[in-house]
Scaffold this active site. Sequence first.
Site, PDB file in Angstrom:
ATOM      1  N   ASN A   6     -20.827 -24.390  12.338  1.00 31.73           N
ATOM      2  CA  ASN A   6     -20.989 -25.493  11.390  1.00 31.73           C
ATOM      3  C   ASN A   6     -20.350 -25.115  10.046  1.00 31.73           C
ATOM      4  O   ASN A   6     -19.829 -24.001   9.899  1.00 31.73           O
ATOM      5  CB  ASN A   6     -22.469 -25.869  11.238  1.00 31.73           C
ATOM      6  N   ASP A  55     -26.817 -29.684  22.643  1.00 30.03           N
ATOM      7  CA  ASP A  55     -27.063 -29.030  21.350  1.00 30.03           C
ATOM      8  C   ASP A  55     -26.359 -29.779  20.229  1.00 30.03           C
ATOM      9  O   ASP A  55     -26.869 -29.864  19.114  1.00 30.03           O
ATOM     10  CB  ASP A  55     -26.576 -27.575  21.413  1.00 30.03           C
TER      11      ASP A  55
END
Lengths: 324, 324, 324
Positions: A9, A198
Amino acid sequence: RIMRPDDANIAGNVHGGTILKMIEEAGAIISTRHCNSQAGESCVAALARVERTDFLSPMCIGEVANVSAEITYTSRHSVEVQVNVMSENILTGAKKLTNKATLWYVPLSLKNVNKVLEVPPIQYARKEQEDEGKKRYEEQKLDRLETKQRNGDVILPVINPEPHTVGYSQSSLIHLVGPSDCTLLGFVHGGVTMKLMDEVAGIVAARHCKTNIVTASVDAINFHEKIKKGCVITVSGRMTFTSNKSMEIEVFVDADPFVDEPRERYRAVSAFFTYVSLSKEGKPLPVPQLLTETEDEKRRFEEGKGRYLQTKAKRQAQMQQAAQ
Amino acid sequence: RIMRPDDANIAGNVHGGTILKMIEEAGAIISTRHCNSQAGESCVAALARVERTDFLSPMCIGEVANVSAEITYTSRHSVEVQVNVMSENILTGAKKLTNKATLWYVPLSLKNVNKVLEVPPIQYARKEQEDEGKKRYEEQKLDRLETKQRNGDVILPVINPEPHTVGYSQSSLIHLVGPSDCTLLGFVHGGVTMKLMDEVAGIVAARHCKTNIVTASVDAINFHEKIKKGCVITVSGRMTFTSNKSMEIEVFVDADPFVDEPRERYRAVSAFFTYVSLSKEGKPLPVPQLLTETEDEKRRFEEGKGRYLQTKAKRQAQMQQAAQ
Amino acid sequence: RIMRPDDANIAGNVHGGTILKMIEEAGAIISTRHCNSQAGESCVAALARVERTDFLSPMCIGEVANVSAEITYTSRHSVEVQVNVMSENILTGAKKLTNKATLWYVPLSLKNVNKVLEVPPIQYARKEQEDEGKKRYEEQKLDRLETKQRNGDVILPVINPEPHTVGYSQSSLIHLVGPSDCTLLGFVHGGVTMKLMDEVAGIVAARHCKTNIVTASVDAINFHEKIKKGCVITVSGRMTFTSNKSMEIEVFVDADPFVDEPRERYRAVSAFFTYVSLSKEGKPLPVPQLLTETEDEKRRFEEGKGRYLQTKAKRQAQMQQAAQ
């Protein structure tokens, strides 16, 4: 392999889904190798179940993931694989255990995908290892039967939801299954499915708390139904429970075999993911409480609370055991 | 890891470039780890050179690639790494040696990318190992100096070329360097560059002989200049020589740092790739002869012939040695 | 570059989105290079608009895509780029024109992303070229203003829809914008957005007719708003019109800058995609008629019919002109 920007991320934490995918690939390799180690029909090991997995410490861009796998139990038709993931900072040499996962595979014949073959038995160093493995085998078998029953649920859309309600953060994505997502038998790798799950769960969590979030754990996942190449899969997630510092998200995977097959859309997988929110210094942050509105939402919140307290109690028992 | 459809051509043979990329990643990990094993400034190992690499047997979709790397020599500022790639058919258990590659890395400071750090020395089991390593080190150093000089050449486009001429099959691609192509220092991984070079060389070879082709070997590649994130790289290839059953393709990589830097386009890497053409049964096929037109093309053909005969002679000498 | 299995659907036809992404990458490179060709502030060219693009013939796995780009007009603050895509079967040598696209780029300062820089003027071979370019420039400017106004629409979910209704095939996906999706300025490449739009439109088309489908054309797309790294984008598509052999799908892209920014979700892009259904022999198949239910659906169907008839009339006029 080295973790890249694409695996992480924007805060630099590697997605839990990337790690789950690496774990599953290692498990698929070792169990397919084992199941073909005797003369007889060739087969591919298909993922049937992943036990509850905790993410013990976050992995970062530039670190190297070391994945090791070992077969720990074999029943007549299934293989239990234990996979460990270590993150290694090759600049400082520091290594940390990131994950310990247990996966169950079933060998499917290359000639007839509906035929489950027999698994060559492994040798145990001690008799207790076999007994403990058998116990784990029976437990997961029971659990798989149970989850098979609670699969009818659907995530309905909500118009103009309020912040922090279930409808506000619920999300879904569609993905067309391509050749690189599939095994030699033309079915989706379990790891590919878990990575998409996820991804959706992470977006639900980020929408709810609007901060940097990471996967803390995944509850046991059962793969009841195979997904074929060319299907469209819909992955949907909704928040079910929040504690002070964690969020539980339920994720469904539905497969739509719409090209050249007469079959209806069906539920292929479902699972619970737990996320925590991290500050810039990597400390867990408080999470806004989930606002439940309908009876169903309140019931699911209570069920989530039950799972949360159970896990907490188990962890405390383990810590006391370790301290003795 | 398991080879996927995207790693391979339509005949199912894994691209040489995919294998080169895996080799380089393994080399980068082991040499970065080694160079940071002593207290001191942190660094990232950058690829300086790959020795000539032969592709001993083709790898196929569904096989597992096992990559192992070992440090075999250290000079004051460089590390020699030996990487072996085995292909494993997990259904039959068959394993084959696919590649043996030797790579040289140089540690660059994380704080100052133009500063080359010192390499911690390794321990040798026998004195001869150190002497042989030193000899290889001196040889490659000499060779790197030589190639640095012949880098001015450019591939010009040809209008309406005849089949089997140089102009007919020459090809180029451009690629915008993204974050996932780069190391922690923001420079392109050597493996990413080699994968693009193999892609262009493969297109040149296929255009020439119009059959299924595979990488047979890559001559030594020197990485004289780093390529930075945000550059556009142009990879161009032209055929230089054909024997009865092989094609030699020269590949250039030019970098264009056109954003936020005043620098001119520069030649970053160049190399020779050798391809063979395979029948459906995997047997080598005859290759149409390259038609040379200009003086330069004739000269390059003769030079290619020289390299071809030299390699052939070396291989025969090795076989005789092995037979004794 | 060579088309890989992941670039295509299961029938082997390369996704229109993959081609649009290659076109945009070529356009971004040539226009960024041009805008930095004079001394002054560095900049990155950002996609502002793509003119209507027809997919003239399908491309297949294993073929090589040749992309060429040329700057055809410059205004004070924008660049017009013409991109041609040829598909080449390197085994037979056959080449076909696949696409001709026109794109408009705007140079944004590397230091201040909200500052539009001046574009160095190009030289025209003939005065008419400049005049025609200016006409195209004025036309697109007008069109961009118009589309800016009709952007409030939202795709609402439908419970238990009937086959062949709008609600039955409508689809949406979410995507977390990662580093590889972005330019040096940290904004999503226009090509990445177009690829996701084509993915959703393709799934809508396939859900409606349950056969193999390919992109036939894309109407002009305007990029009004940039999308930043870390955003979640929601791409939704719904069918608006069917003729006997084609389907029109409207696609919206909404961006959700939910992490560390106070901004609301906003509409970044919208466009119309046209798909046809192909038999195994590559012939167009009849398409089930779209069932419209609400007033809005009926109105959109009529508008789609208008666009369809207009395009048809234009094409016939061109063919008559070409025949004269």
